[in-house]
Motif scaffolding. Structure first.
Motif, short mmCIF file in Angstrom:
data_model
loop_
_atom_site.label_atom_id
_atom_site.label_comp_id
_atom_site.label_asym_id
_atom_site.label_seq_id
_atom_site.Cartn_x
_atom_site.Cartn_y
_atom_site.Cartn_z
N PHE A 66 -0.36 -16.34 -8.37
CA PHE A 66 -0.94 -17.39 -7.56
C PHE A 66 -1.68 -16.35 -5.99
O PHE A 66 -1.56 -15.19 -6.52
N LYS A 67 -2.40 -16.58 -5.43
CA LYS A 67 -2.67 -15.97 -4.38
C LYS A 67 -2.04 -15.26 -3.62
O LYS A 67 -1.25 -15.52 -2.98
N PRO A 68 -2.36 -14.06 -2.93
CA PRO A 68 -1.58 -13.21 -2.04
C PRO A 68 -1.26 -14.16 -0.62
O PRO A 68 0.22 -13.63 -0.28
N GLN A 69 -2.53 -14.19 -0.48
CA GLN A 69 -2.01 -15.63 1.06
C GLN A 69 -0.83 -16.26 1.14
O GLN A 69 -0.70 -16.80 1.91
N VAL A 95 -0.93 -6.61 -1.69
CA VAL A 95 0.81 -7.00 -1.43
C VAL A 95 1.85 -5.34 -2.56
O VAL A 95 1.35 -5.28 -3.77
N SER A 96 2.21 -4.65 -1.30
CA SER A 96 2.44 -3.63 -1.69
C SER A 96 3.71 -3.76 -2.50
O SER A 96 4.67 -4.65 -2.17
N GLU A 260 -6.32 -3.85 4.21
CA GLU A 260 -6.50 -5.12 4.94
C GLU A 260 -5.76 -6.07 4.21
O GLU A 260 -4.26 -6.58 5.10
N LEU A 261 -5.24 -6.56 3.11
CA LEU A 261 -4.04 -7.28 2.20
C LEU A 261 -2.81 -6.98 2.54
O LEU A 261 -1.68 -7.87 3.01
N ALA A 262 -2.93 -5.63 2.36
CA ALA A 262 -1.75 -5.03 2.34
C ALA A 262 -0.96 -5.09 3.95
O ALA A 262 -0.04 -5.35 3.58
N GLU A 263 -2.26 -5.15 4.97
CA GLU A 263 -1.61 -5.03 6.38
C GLU A 263 -0.72 -6.67 6.33
O GLU A 263 0.14 -6.66 7.40
#
Length: 269
Positions: A66-69, A95-96, A260-263
């Protein structure tokens, strides 16, 4: 025959996860033990599709597609169903592994996988990264991903991010270049549809040469005769302000967004 562990759950099945399903189907994989869970209920060809987590046996293999969000939306109901014998494969960009391990603390093995769309044709690249040393789980995941193309392991998140910028996003960038070639041909007077066909066929033909093992440098060298038309065009691309600086900026933008997504994912934990 390639067989996914059973029961296997694909939580979400967007473009990338769907491409992987297509690739496994073409590889002759047994997908009878796979269930796709997606709120829309939109069916996935050849795979059981439901709108809620199945009752009964808990999964031994979960793929997050799915979407990371949506991660924090999904975790509360999914994490309790992920037990100590379950392998979690995440396709969530940015996503780490550390964030995923925190969300699924009971999982046997957590691995990040970063495929590109060509996995649908079994010609893809899927980068893999995990921090655990479960050799059996690593071999299982590598075997599944190798059926879809190249599946290298990366020691660090930074290396996986670089792979994502080059390979996972690469088909989009190559497609944009081909589209620009088509638009350029149209500007030179070619009919729009014919120019697109020429650009697409040129891309496919070049890929076929590369698939035989010829390097891109060799292909360019063979096409460009001294003082000819191709050489003049290459001078524009090879200039100090030409193609390479543009590509570097493009890749850096993709890598930056990954950070930025990981943070964001870590903060929401």
């Amino acid at each position: 025959m390639i067989a996914l562990p059973e029961p296997a759950w694909f939580v979400g099945c967007g473009n990338m996860a769907g491409a992987m399903v297509d690739g496994w189907r073409k590889a002759g994989a047994d997908l009878s033990g796979v269930t796709v869970i997606r709120p829309s209920g939109t069916p996935v060809e050849g795979v059981r599709t439901v709108t809620a987590y199945p009752a009964g046996d808990k999964p031994v293999f979960v793929m997050l597609g799915f979407k990371p969000q949506k991660l924090d939306e999904v975790v509360p109901s999914l994490a309790p169903l992920v037990g100590s014998n379950c392998i979690v494969v995440s396709l969530l960009a940015g996503v780490s592994a550390e964030t995923l391990r925190a969300r699924f603390p009971s999982a046997r093995f957590v691995v990040r996988a970063m495929p590109n769309l060509a996995v649908s044709e079994r010609l893809g690249v899927t980068g893999l990264h995990a921090v655990e040393d479960d050799l059996e789980a690593r071999e299982l995941v590598e075997g599944l991903m190798s059926a879809l193309g190249l599946a290298p392991w990366f020691e660090t998140e930074a290396e996986l991010g670089a792979l994502g910028a080059v390979a996972a996003a690469g088909p989009a960038y190559v497609a944009r270049f081909a589209a620009a070639m088509a638009a350029g041909g149209e500007a030179l007077g070619l009919p729009a549809d014919l120019s697109r066909q020429i650009a697409d066929k040129t891309l496919v033909g070049t890929a076929a040469l590369a698939a035989k093992g010829e390097s891109m440098e060799s292909i360019a060298r063979r096409v460009a005769s001294p003082r000819g038309t191709t050489e003049q065009g290459l001078r524009v691309l090879d200039a100090s302000d030409g193609l390479q600086p543009l590509v570097d900026r493009m890749l850096e933008a993709a890598v930056r967004r990954g950070r930025e997504l990981a943070e964001e994912a870590a903060r929401h934990g």
